[in-house]
Design a protein around this motif. Sequence first.
Motif, PDB file in Angstrom:
ATOM      1  N   VAL A   1       0.723  -1.079  -0.052  1.00  0.00           N
ATOM      2  CA  VAL A   1       0.141   0.006   0.172  1.00  0.00           C
ATOM      3  C   VAL A   1       1.038   1.346  -0.102  1.00  0.00           C
ATOM      4  O   VAL A   1       1.777   1.262   0.769  1.00  0.00           O
ATOM      5  CB  VAL A   1      -0.880  -0.142   1.201  1.00  0.00           C
ATOM      6  N   GLY A   2       0.652   2.205  -0.798  1.00  0.00           N
ATOM      7  CA  GLY A   2       1.377   3.546  -0.917  1.00  0.00           C
ATOM      8  C   GLY A   2       1.019   4.335   0.395  1.00  0.00           C
ATOM      9  O   GLY A   2       0.130   4.155   0.791  1.00  0.00           O
ATOM     10  N   ASP A   3       1.916   5.205   0.455  1.00  0.00           N
ATOM     11  CA  ASP A   3       1.812   6.294   1.707  1.00  0.00           C
ATOM     12  C   ASP A   3       0.962   7.193   1.514  1.00  0.00           C
ATOM     13  O   ASP A   3       0.046   7.753   2.450  1.00  0.00           O
ATOM     14  CB  ASP A   3       2.962   6.569   2.132  1.00  0.00           C
ATOM     15  N   GLU A   4       0.969   7.852   0.162  1.00  0.00           N
ATOM     16  CA  GLU A   4       0.241   9.180  -0.442  1.00  0.00           C
ATOM     17  C   GLU A   4      -1.245   8.917  -0.420  1.00  0.00           C
ATOM     18  O   GLU A   4      -1.317   7.987  -1.372  1.00  0.00           O
ATOM     19  CB  GLU A   4       0.930   9.804  -1.490  1.00  0.00           C
ATOM     20  N   VAL A   5      -2.322   9.459  -0.254  1.00  0.00           N
ATOM     21  CA  VAL A   5      -3.562   9.280  -0.460  1.00  0.00           C
ATOM     22  C   VAL A   5      -4.106  10.651  -0.799  1.00  0.00           C
ATOM     23  O   VAL A   5      -3.763  11.900  -0.372  1.00  0.00           O
ATOM     24  CB  VAL A   5      -4.294   9.014   1.325  1.00  0.00           C
ATOM     25  N   THR A   6      -4.725  10.608  -1.986  1.00  0.00           N
ATOM     26  CA  THR A   6      -5.285  11.850  -2.651  1.00  0.00           C
ATOM     27  C   THR A   6      -6.663  11.696  -2.299  1.00  0.00           C
ATOM     28  O   THR A   6      -7.403  10.832  -2.634  1.00  0.00           O
ATOM     29  CB  THR A   6      -5.067  11.644  -4.326  1.00  0.00           C
TER      30      THR A   6
END
Length: 199
Positions: free
Chosen positions: A181-186
């Motif tokens: 899972v990526g850390d950045e959430v848009t």
Amino acid sequence: MKKALMSLTAAAFLMLPVMAQASTWKIDPDHSSVGFKVRHMMVSNVKGTFHKFSGTVKVDENDLAKSSVTATIETASIDTGVGMRDKDLKSDHFLDVAKYPTMTFVSTGVAKSGAEGLKVTGNLTLHGVTRTVVLDVEGPSQEVKDPKGNVRRGASASTKIDRKDFGLTWNKVMEAGGVMVGDEVTISIEVEMVQMAEP
């Protein structure tokens, strides 16, 4: 004396349109959306939405700095379209909705951005942690009346957060390298608001 009183009365009437520029709006959840996307396995974006939320917007056309936004989102209303994934997101791996049933946003500043945009700075409380975020806002739109006579206007907003800043640190390293899972959430928000009657 009479002339002075008439002048004072006339001045008061002239001020009425200015005073009327401050207004309060309620977010219409049936015509609004709160969405997000996050990187999955470093190859694609998974999108989701929150179905239950509410909020109030106060707009002062004469002094934008006096405008404000407050919003509450029910974390258990998260929906990515996959039941097992939603169950995991609601667990203590991520949102822990049993312990943190809501996330909130309370603005601390509103400023013009470009010709028709705004920068709304505020405190986002998520997973029991509060951090400052800045929303890039397009709008608000011009006012329109719906068939029932309600005054409406809309706006679009977006921001990016690092989920680790809010204690959402769970992840899994893949055998081929990289993480699950990526850390950045848009975050992307579409808002339609209904003007509330002023007391």
